[in-house]
Structure formats: structure tokens, C-alpha cells
Design a protein around this motif. Structure first.
Motif, PDB file in Angstrom:
ATOM      1  N   LYS A 146       3.494   1.912  -1.479  1.00  0.00           N
ATOM      2  CA  LYS A 146       4.108   2.237  -2.766  1.00  0.00           C
ATOM      3  C   LYS A 146       3.179   3.009  -3.699  1.00  0.00           C
ATOM      4  N   GLY A 147       1.881   3.078  -3.340  1.00  0.00           N
ATOM      5  CA  GLY A 147       0.935   3.800  -4.178  1.00  0.00           C
ATOM      6  C   GLY A 147       0.485   2.983  -5.376  1.00  0.00           C
ATOM      7  N   ASP A 148      -0.387   3.596  -6.197  1.00  0.00           N
ATOM      8  CA  ASP A 148      -0.958   2.929  -7.363  1.00  0.00           C
ATOM      9  C   ASP A 148      -1.483   1.545  -6.976  1.00  0.00           C
ATOM     10  N   VAL A 149      -2.269   1.516  -5.901  1.00  0.00           N
ATOM     11  CA  VAL A 149      -2.744   0.255  -5.327  1.00  0.00           C
ATOM     12  C   VAL A 149      -3.606  -0.513  -6.318  1.00  0.00           C
ATOM     13  N   LYS A 150      -4.433   0.211  -7.074  1.00  0.00           N
ATOM     14  CA  LYS A 150      -5.317  -0.466  -8.019  1.00  0.00           C
ATOM     15  C   LYS A 150      -4.531  -1.290  -9.028  1.00  0.00           C
ATOM     16  N   SER A 151      -3.465  -0.742  -9.562  1.00  0.00           N
ATOM     17  CA  SER A 151      -2.656  -1.474 -10.541  1.00  0.00           C
ATOM     18  C   SER A 151      -1.967  -2.679  -9.903  1.00  0.00           C
ATOM     19  N   GLN A 152      -1.496  -2.503  -8.673  1.00  0.00           N
ATOM     20  CA  GLN A 152      -0.857  -3.614  -7.974  1.00  0.00           C
ATOM     21  C   GLN A 152      -1.851  -4.759  -7.767  1.00  0.00           C
ATOM     22  N   TYR A 199       0.819  -1.206   0.000  1.00  0.00           N
ATOM     23  CA  TYR A 199       0.000   0.000   0.000  1.00  0.00           C
ATOM     24  C   TYR A 199       0.858   1.263   0.000  1.00  0.00           C
TER      25      TYR A 199
END
Length: 421
Positions: free
Chosen positions: A173-179, A171
Motif C-alpha cells: 500500500k506504500g507509505d510504509v513509514k506512516s503505517q 507494504y
């Protein structure tokens, strides 16, 4: 042919597990290599363990010197005892154990007849037989056995090389949706799981969870799913994501179809008996929750435990990365249900597959040598792990089981005191 290699410290537990099968007429000794024959023809646990003593006493620094291996032909293969012995000898030769003592057992307590081999990786000079490439060599040995003895090859899925790289969601690291999308879109393609609970157990390895929602649109009842990222404690964090953001395979309707398909596949798949047998062996040999999980982890099996606020185990799920299937304990047998493990880990009552016995179980020490306990899932260039298991990297399950055990005991003491006042 599928092989499972368990690594541990307890030679007595490994031998007694197999001898118990013999005593109950659910197994027999096929071959004893470099182990003296008993005078009366009947092996005992003590006699077999004595044959390993010189090797274990010579041990320099090997933390887990015991090897407990199972060889599992396809159910359609009809293998005689003589052939099983030849197969065991060839397998041990290819694995580099020709000069080691080992004992071969045939198990007949389940539909799938198979053999177990107990040995040690420590040589008489105290050095360790290298095991860096054990899984790769084991797979090669199994393929050779299939050719030599005209056996049915292992399921193509267990040999497939073109496997994706899944990584846990971070979480911070950001860009959670893509992860999350990188995991959620593809898990149903590669894994069988029969319900939402087992799906969530698998998702938990990747710091994610799915939650059902319901509502009404234009007077029509609607059901769906939302996904959350999980933090290091396994708690939901951040905003929810609608399943539609990850494609139709992530939605409830598609997953329900996958559940039904998985039930059909898993009901007939030979991995069930192999997995059950591996868990029962670890259950008998391990001396606590941590050790039990590590025994299975080294065989490519994750254990996901669900507890309530009081610390009671109310659910247990086994994720077999080799067969890519997810099982609730109760699916595999009553002796692997959540209640059995709650009695063992919380009440000190250990129940295994063959006998019921009450003995206090002390927690195993948590690995403190700096090694990654999930290292077997990390891709490397040469060790064959990627070929065997895919590249899974479940990082968030590094629980401190000793601390959890202490907390559970403290809760019980507080309850007792309140009841006394």
C-alpha cells in the motif's frame, strides 16, 4: 473477576483435564448441574461424558459444541466453596445456560484459587445457544458477580474503553513509514513485554520487526534499533527505518527501561496464573498445533512460534490481549517451554502439565469455512469486542500447519536416508 471462555470439540479432553486435577488432589467437584450423582460419590470421566451425550448427539451443525470456562476472582478475594457454587450458578444463568448440563471444578494447584466449568452450547433439540455476544455478556456477568458477592473489581486496564486501533503494515500500500509509526509509537504504552524477543513477537502480528545495531561515533560506542516491514512470509522487506523516526519511545534506551518496568509489573500481575492455566487447558485438550492455536485465539491469546531452518521449535511466545502482556513460554513454566512444544509437534511426544505420555499427534485440519480466524479481534458495532480487547487485526499468521508438518517430516526422511548411504 476475570472469565475465560474456551470453545472446542472434545468433551472428553475438557472433562479429563479437570478430573486429572481431582485425582491428583489439586481440585474437586463443587457442583454437577443436570448430571446424575455417582453411586459411590466419585465422579468419573466416562460418567460425566455420558451426561452430555444426548446433547452432542442431537447437534445439528455446531462445529465447536464444548465450552470450557474459567472464573478467576482477584487473589485477595477469599471465596468459600458455597460462594463459588453460587457464583457459577449466577454466571451460567446470565450466559443462558440454565437448562444445560454443566460441572463445576475448583482448582487449587496454583496460588490463585479459581473454578472451571465444562458444558455444551448445544441444546436437546440440536440447536445452538447463540454466542455472538459471549464476550460482552461474560464481561457484564463478571461485573454483576463483583457487585453481588462484593468482589474486588478486575484491573482497570482490562475494562478500559479508550483503546487505539492498530493495523498490520501492508507494504504494497506504500507509505510504509506512516503505517509502522501508527503501531510502533504506541505499543509500549499499551503492552508489557520484558525483552526484545517478546517485543518482536508482538510486532510480528503487525508485519514489523526491530533489529539492534551498534557502531561508533566520535570514538564513542553507540547502540540503537532499526525497524523493518515484514512480508507475508515473515521476511524483512524494503529499507530499514531508524527508531528515531518514530519517536523516543521506539528507541533502544527507552525500550530497555520499558523492559525492566514490564518485568516488575508482570512478576506480580495475576494475569500470569490465568494465562498459564488457559494454556495448560488448551495444551491438554488440543490434538495438534493448529487446534492448540485456535483454542487460545478464541480466548484472545496469540501464539507466536519461532523455528529454525530444520523446523525445530526454538521459541514460543504467548500474547494475551486481555491483560496486554507478552510472555515467553519458559516464563510461565517448564511445561510451556519451546522444547516441550517441539517434542509434541515434531516428535509426537505430548507432555502436559500433570503427566508425560507418548502418543502420535495428527495435525488438525485448517479452517476452510471462509471465516476469519482472527475475527475476534476485528471491531464490530455491537458485539463488545472493542470494549474487551481493543481492535487488533493480526492478519499475517495464516500458516498452513499441515503443510509445515509434512515439510518437517520430509526433512527428517532426507536426513535419515543420507545417514544410511
Amino acid at each position: 473477576m476475570i472469565a475465560k471462555i474456551g470453545k472446542g470439540m472434545n468433551i472428553f479432553g475438557a472433562v479429563s483435564y479437570n478430573q486429572l486435577k481431582v485425582d491428583k488432589e489439586n481440585g474437586k467437584v463443587l457442583l454437577a448441574h443436570k448430571i446424575p450423582d455417582p453411586v459411590d460419590g466419585n465422579f468419573t470421566v466416562a460418567q460425566i461424558c455420558r451426561a452430555f451425550e444426548p446433547y452432542l448427539l442431537a447437534n445439528n451443525k455446531t462445529e465447536k459444541p464444548v465450552r470450557h470456562i474459567s472464573l478467576n476472582p482477584d487473589p485477595s478475594d477469599k471465596v468459600s466453596d458455597d460462594r463459588f457454587m453460587q457464583m457459577a450458578e449466577q454466571y451460567m444463568k446470565e450466559m443462558g445456560y440454565t437448562n444445560q448440563p454443566y460441572i463445576v471444578y475448583k482448582h487449587t494447584d496454583i496460588e490463585r484459587t479459581h473454578i472451571h466449568i465444562v458444558t455444551t452450547c448445544v441444546q436437546l433439540d440440536g440447536s445452538k445457544i447463540p454466542d455472538n455476544y459471549d464476550h460482552h455478556r461474560s464481561m457484564a456477568a463478571c461485573r454483576n458477580l463483583e457487585k453481588t458477592f462484593n468482589l474486588i473489581p478486575a484491573d482497570e486496564k482490562t475494562q478500559r474503553n479508550e483503546k487505539p486501533i492498530f493495523k498490520p503494515v501492508e507494504y504494497s500500500k506504500g507509505d510504509v513509514k506512516s503505517q509502522m509509526a501508527a503501531v510502533i509509537r504506541y505499543l509500549p504504552k499499551y503492552y508489557s513485554f520484558p525483552n526484545l524477543g517478546t517485543y518482536n513477537a508482538l510486532l510480528s502480528l503487525f508485519n514489523s520487526t526491530a533489529e539492534p545495531i551498534s557502531g561508533e561515533a566520535n570514538g564513542v560506542a553507540k547502540k540503537g534499533l532499526v525497524y523493518f516491514a515484514l512480508d507475508a512470509k515473515g521476511e524483512k522487506t524494503g529499507k530499514p527505518f531508524k527508531s528515531s523516526l518514530f519517536g523516543k519511545h521506539a528507541g533502544l534506551e527507552s525500550l530497555e527501561m520499558h523492559f525492566e518496568k514490564s518485568k516488575t509489573i508482570m512478576a506480580k500481575h495475576p494475569s500470569k496464573t490465568i494465562l498459564k492455566n488457559s494454556i495448560e487447558a488448551a495444551q491438554h485438550i488440543a490434538n495438534g498445533e493448529s487446534n492448540f492455536k485456535r483454542q487460545l485465539l478464541e480466548q484472545g491469546i496469540n501464539v507466536v512460534v519461532r523455528r529454525n531452518n530444520e523446523g525445530r521449535v526454538y521459541g514460543i511466545t504467548f500474547i494475551d490481549h486481555e491483560s496486554r502482556s507478552v510472555w515467553n513460554g519458559s516464563q510461565l513454566g517448564k511445561n510451556l517451554s519451546a522444547n516441550v512444544f517441539n517434542d509434541w509437534w515434531n516428535n509426537g511426544i505430548k507432555i502436559d502439565s500433570d503427566t508425560v505420555q507418548s502418543n502420535k499427534v495428527s495435525p488438525s485440519p485448517v479452517n476452510t469455512d471462509g471465516k476469519d480466524p482472527f475475527g475476534f479481534l476485528t471491531p464490530t458495532k455491537n458485539d463488545g469486542t472493542l470494549e474487551a480487547l481493543g481492535s487488533l487485526l493480526p492478519n499475517r499468521q495464516g500458516e498452513d500447519y499441515e503443510e509445515r508438518d509434512f515439510e518437517n517430516r520430509m526433512k527428517k526422511k532426507r536426513k535419515y536416508r543420507r545417514g544410511q548411504s
